[in-house]
Enzyme design. Sequence first.
Site, short mmCIF file in Angstrom:
data_model
loop_
_atom_site.label_atom_id
_atom_site.label_comp_id
_atom_site.label_asym_id
_atom_site.label_seq_id
_atom_site.Cartn_x
_atom_site.Cartn_y
_atom_site.Cartn_z
N VAL A 1 0.83 -1.22 0.00
CA VAL A 1 0.00 0.00 0.00
C VAL A 1 0.87 1.26 0.00
O VAL A 1 0.56 2.24 -0.71
CB VAL A 1 -0.97 0.00 1.21
CG1 VAL A 1 -1.88 1.22 1.18
CG2 VAL A 1 -1.80 -1.28 1.23
N LYS B 1 -13.28 -5.33 10.10
CA LYS B 1 -13.92 -4.38 9.18
C LYS B 1 -15.40 -4.18 9.49
O LYS B 1 -15.90 -3.05 9.46
CB LYS B 1 -13.73 -4.86 7.74
CG LYS B 1 -12.28 -4.74 7.27
CD LYS B 1 -12.07 -5.47 5.95
CE LYS B 1 -10.66 -5.28 5.42
NZ LYS B 1 -10.36 -6.16 4.29
N1 LIG Z 1 -2.42 -5.07 0.88
C1 LIG Z 1 -3.67 -4.63 0.70
O1 LIG Z 1 -4.29 -4.86 -0.35
C2 LIG Z 1 -4.34 -3.83 1.77
C3 LIG Z 1 -3.72 -3.57 2.96
N2 LIG Z 1 -4.35 -2.82 3.91
C4 LIG Z 1 -3.66 -2.48 5.14
O2 LIG Z 1 -2.57 -1.63 4.83
C5 LIG Z 1 -1.52 -1.82 5.78
C6 LIG Z 1 -0.23 -2.15 5.03
O3 LIG Z 1 -0.43 -3.34 4.31
P1 LIG Z 1 0.61 -3.81 3.18
O4 LIG Z 1 1.10 -2.65 2.43
O5 LIG Z 1 -0.08 -4.91 2.47
O6 LIG Z 1 1.79 -4.40 4.09
P2 LIG Z 1 3.26 -4.82 3.64
O7 LIG Z 1 3.65 -5.94 4.55
O8 LIG Z 1 3.34 -5.01 2.18
O9 LIG Z 1 4.14 -3.52 3.99
C7 LIG Z 1 4.43 -3.13 5.30
C8 LIG Z 1 5.48 -2.02 5.28
O10 LIG Z 1 5.67 -1.54 6.58
C9 LIG Z 1 7.04 -1.61 6.94
N3 LIG Z 1 7.10 -2.01 8.35
C10 LIG Z 1 6.38 -2.97 8.96
N4 LIG Z 1 6.67 -3.03 10.26
C11 LIG Z 1 7.61 -2.08 10.47
C12 LIG Z 1 8.34 -1.64 11.60
N5 LIG Z 1 8.16 -2.21 12.80
N6 LIG Z 1 9.23 -0.64 11.44
C13 LIG Z 1 9.43 -0.09 10.24
N7 LIG Z 1 8.77 -0.44 9.12
C14 LIG Z 1 7.88 -1.43 9.25
C15 LIG Z 1 7.68 -2.64 6.05
O11 LIG Z 1 9.04 -2.32 5.88
P3 LIG Z 1 10.04 -3.15 4.92
O12 LIG Z 1 9.52 -2.87 3.52
O13 LIG Z 1 11.37 -2.57 5.15
O14 LIG Z 1 9.88 -4.58 5.31
C16 LIG Z 1 6.84 -2.47 4.77
O15 LIG Z 1 7.40 -1.45 3.98
C17 LIG Z 1 -2.01 -2.93 6.72
O16 LIG Z 1 -2.62 -2.33 7.83
C18 LIG Z 1 -3.07 -3.65 5.90
O17 LIG Z 1 -4.03 -4.28 6.68
C19 LIG Z 1 -5.61 -2.29 3.71
C20 LIG Z 1 -6.26 -2.52 2.53
C21 LIG Z 1 -5.70 -3.34 1.49
N1 LIG Z 2 -6.07 -8.67 3.35
C1 LIG Z 2 -7.14 -7.77 3.06
C2 LIG Z 2 -6.57 -6.54 2.44
C3 LIG Z 2 -7.47 -5.41 2.55
O1 LIG Z 2 -7.98 -5.03 3.56
C4 LIG Z 2 -8.12 -8.43 2.09
O2 LIG Z 2 -7.79 -9.50 1.57
O3 LIG Z 2 -9.21 -7.91 1.90
#
Ligand SMILES: NC(=O)C1=CN([C@@H]2O[C@H](COP(=O)(O)OP(=O)(O)OC[C@H]3O[C@@H](n4cnc5c(N)ncnc54)[C@H](OP(=O)(O)O)[C@@H]3O)[C@@H](O)[C@H]2O)C=CC1
Ligand SMILES: N[C@@H](CC=O)C(=O)O
Length: 430
Positions: free
Chosen positions: A13, A202
């Site tokens: 995201v 959700k």
């Molecule tokens: N994926 C989706 O389609 C959707 C996701 N979401 C929500 O969005 C949020 C992000 O999801 P998503 O992008 O999929 O997650 P990812 O696992 O792809 O990305 C997480 C990011 O956060 C960083 N990170 C995690 N923990 C730490 C920490 N302790 N310190 C520093 N950096 C950290 C990671 O760093 P690094 O890259 O260095 O590992 C990475 O860049 C979540 O809350 C998820 O529920 C909501 C809707 C849809």
């Molecule tokens: N893991 C979630 C991502 C969005 O919230 C999903 O599959 O819907």
Amino acid sequence: MGVKLGILGLGTVGTGTVQLLQDLDGRHRLLREIEIHRVGVRSLELSRGVELAKNVLITDLDAIVNDPAIDIVVELIGGLEPARSLILKAIENGKHVVTANKAAIARFGDEIFTAANQAGVYVMLEAAVGGGIPVIQPLKQSLSVNRIHTVTGIVNGTTNYILTRMQTEGSNFNDVLADAQKLGYAEADPTADVDGLDAADKIAILASLAFGCRINLQDVYCEGIRQVSKTDIVYADKLGFVIKLLAIAKRITPSTPPSLSIRVHPTLLPKEHPLASINGVYNAILVEGEPLKQVMFFGPGAGAGATASAVCSDILNLVAALKTSTATPNPLLSCAHQDYCQIVPMAELITRFYVRFLTKDHPGVIGKLGTCFGKYGVSLESIVQTGFEGELAEIVVVTHDVPEGNFRQALAEIQALEAIESIPSLLRVL
Ligand SMILES: NC(=O)C1=CN([C@@H]2O[C@H](COP(=O)(O)OP(=O)(O)OC[C@H]3O[C@@H](n4cnc5c(N)ncnc54)[C@H](OP(=O)(O)O)[C@@H]3O)[C@@H](O)[C@H]2O)C=CC1
Ligand SMILES: N[C@@H](CC=O)C(=O)O
Ligand code: NA
């Protein structure tokens, strides 16, 4: 002067969000006021799908939420901690927050929104439910003049993607889950998707907005899709249903705060229901109320670009708020719920059931089932002996509406019958 963002997380995201903000042609002109000041990640070694100016990418997330230059913190790391503490610190430092983190909001919403109201800042969460679908803002604004009685949603893209491929291709659960992970739909720990926990977070958020009260997450009944078998998908199809993971919140009493039934479980949905045709990673949320009757929101529920659209729409709202800053917070952007809803126990839920029995092929088994069901007031819509599994007969029953407590009592008695070998599936029917 520009509005400075501190983005926490550059995964699926986060990357989608930065890409959108770096490619502004044809988008809202206020986005041009935004500057990506810092982006926080765990590792500086990973190759990223975006280019950022020198020193923007850092690993010290505390430095971002404490940076006086930053106006808006965008939390996209996910998980409970350190996300919760970083959000609270950003609020304490007077920053507005955008988050996609339904897990943190569903558990700590009370603490986070109370802190935000005290600090006079907004916490925006459009991406937290339905990915790219605008549903949070409509519930807060356009729909809030309605008296809402039911919110029914397919709100998890991963499980909808899995169920759709199991149904259309007869695919295997684990293979499809691996594809959903590769496509960036699944949570870091996909258990949250598969076991219905993400959908429970959700629906708790949606119910809170729809019914104007807070929800205790532990009160949300939650079953995932692990027990949904290809056999049941085929039987459901023959009976005129599809199986979907539904999240349902229904107002039971009109009191303030209302009492609600709130649940997540795989459900047999009649093929003609508006949610039955929502396939793949798509989500949809059907909101029913008065006087509007029905409105359905439909769109991509997960994935980088779709979710970035929701994140950036929140950022845009905040930029607009910062540009027109007044001392009084806009009540249509903030959250002021205080009271918790009363949740009705599942035993009192009135619903239909689908149940599949494996029985010894004795004469009179169907009669015995009917007698046990009848004793507890469970009336049957259909009962069919559909085939054999080895020596055992397979019997599928669909009931009429019944209080869940009565149905469970009948089932306990049926389970003890000598002719009953096992009850491989039990699903609710909408
Ligand atoms: N994926 C989706 O389609 C959707 C996701 N979401 C929500 O969005 C949020 C992000 O999801 P998503 O992008 O999929 O997650 P990812 O696992 O792809 O990305 C997480 C990011 O956060 C960083 N990170 C995690 N923990 C730490 C920490 N302790 N310190 C520093 N950096 C950290 C990671 O760093 P690094 O890259 O260095 O590992 C990475 O860049 C979540 O809350 C998820 O529920 C909501 C809707 C849809
Ligand atoms: N893991 C979630 C991502 C969005 O919230 C999903 O599959 O819907
Ligand atoms: Na959304």
